[in-house]
Design an enzyme around this catalytic site. Structure first.
Site, PDB file in Angstrom:
ATOM      1  CE1 TYR A  89      49.673  45.328  41.724  1.00  0.00           C
ATOM      2  CE2 TYR A  89      49.209  45.021  44.054  1.00  0.00           C
ATOM      3  CZ  TYR A  89      48.834  45.500  42.807  1.00  0.00           C
ATOM      4  OH  TYR A  89      47.630  46.126  42.652  1.00  0.00           O
ATOM      5  CG  ASN A 110      44.022  44.453  32.288  1.00  0.00           C
ATOM      6  OD1 ASN A 110      43.723  44.270  31.107  1.00  0.00           O
ATOM      7  ND2 ASN A 110      43.636  43.634  33.247  1.00  0.00           N
ATOM      8  CB  CYS A 118      44.373  43.411  36.808  1.00  0.00           C
ATOM      9  SG  CYS A 118      42.928  44.374  36.371  1.00  0.00           S
ATOM     10  CG  HIS A 119      39.629  40.653  39.796  1.00  0.00           C
ATOM     11  ND1 HIS A 119      39.532  40.452  38.434  1.00  0.00           N
ATOM     12  CD2 HIS A 119      39.192  39.515  40.386  1.00  0.00           C
ATOM     13  CE1 HIS A 119      39.048  39.237  38.213  1.00  0.00           C
ATOM     14  NE2 HIS A 119      38.837  38.650  39.381  1.00  0.00           N
ATOM     15  CD  GLU A 149      37.644  35.560  40.361  1.00  0.00           C
ATOM     16  OE1 GLU A 149      38.741  35.282  40.889  1.00  0.00           O
ATOM     17  OE2 GLU A 149      37.553  36.073  39.231  1.00  0.00           O
TER      18      GLU A 149
END
Length: 152
Positions: A89, A110, A118-119, A149
């Site tokens: 952040y 979002n 945003c993850h 990912e």
């Protein structure tokens, strides 16, 4: 008030709902329930490919409020934090010339998680939160997506 067509993509931990109107995605939401796949469109195709590891960028048409307070944070995140990477952040706030609290609000607001990833935004001391459509088991979804990912 516009009515939405809702498509569904089922995955290992629940379902992803895609709200569209006039062939434009307005909202993506995660549900812990297992709902049957619904829809055969570009949105379902691309999200399915993403979940299968065949696609790293979603590029279907979307609607979100340009000029909204969080647009610059969303844009930076989408364009600069690539598949398989994470950012804190604080790092995102510094890159956008704002503070981490604003970044947190932007992530919580979002409407298009996955499209605006945003993850991939984590706390300095851990995984941090995740709105993902305001679901109860949001951290489960965040971990799932980061694992998918290869960044967690």
């Amino acid at each position: 008030m516009e009515s939405y067509e809702i498509s569904v993509v089922e995955c290992e931990i629940g379902s992803i709902l895609i709200y569209t109107a006039s062939n434009v995605c307005h909202k993506i939401e995660f549900k812990d329930e297992f709902l049957p796949n619904v829809g055969n469109n570009i949105f379902v195709q691309q999200i399915s490919e993403y979940l299968e590891g065949k696609r790293r960028i979603l590029d279907f048409p979307v609607f979100y409020l340009s000029g909204a307070v969080f647009t610059n944070v969303w844009k930076y995140l989408r364009e600069n934090v690539k598949y398989g990477t994470i950012i804190t952040y604080g790092e995102l706030a510094k890159a956008c010339g704002t503070n981490p609290r604003i970044v947190g609000y932007a992530m919580a607001s979002n409407p298009l998680p996955l499209y605006i990833p945003c993850h991939r935004v984590v706390s300095r001391n851990g995984i941090g939160g995740f709105s993902g459509g305001k679901i109860e088991n949001s951290i489960k979804w965040k971990k799932y997506l980061l694992n998918l990912e290869g960044s967690f």
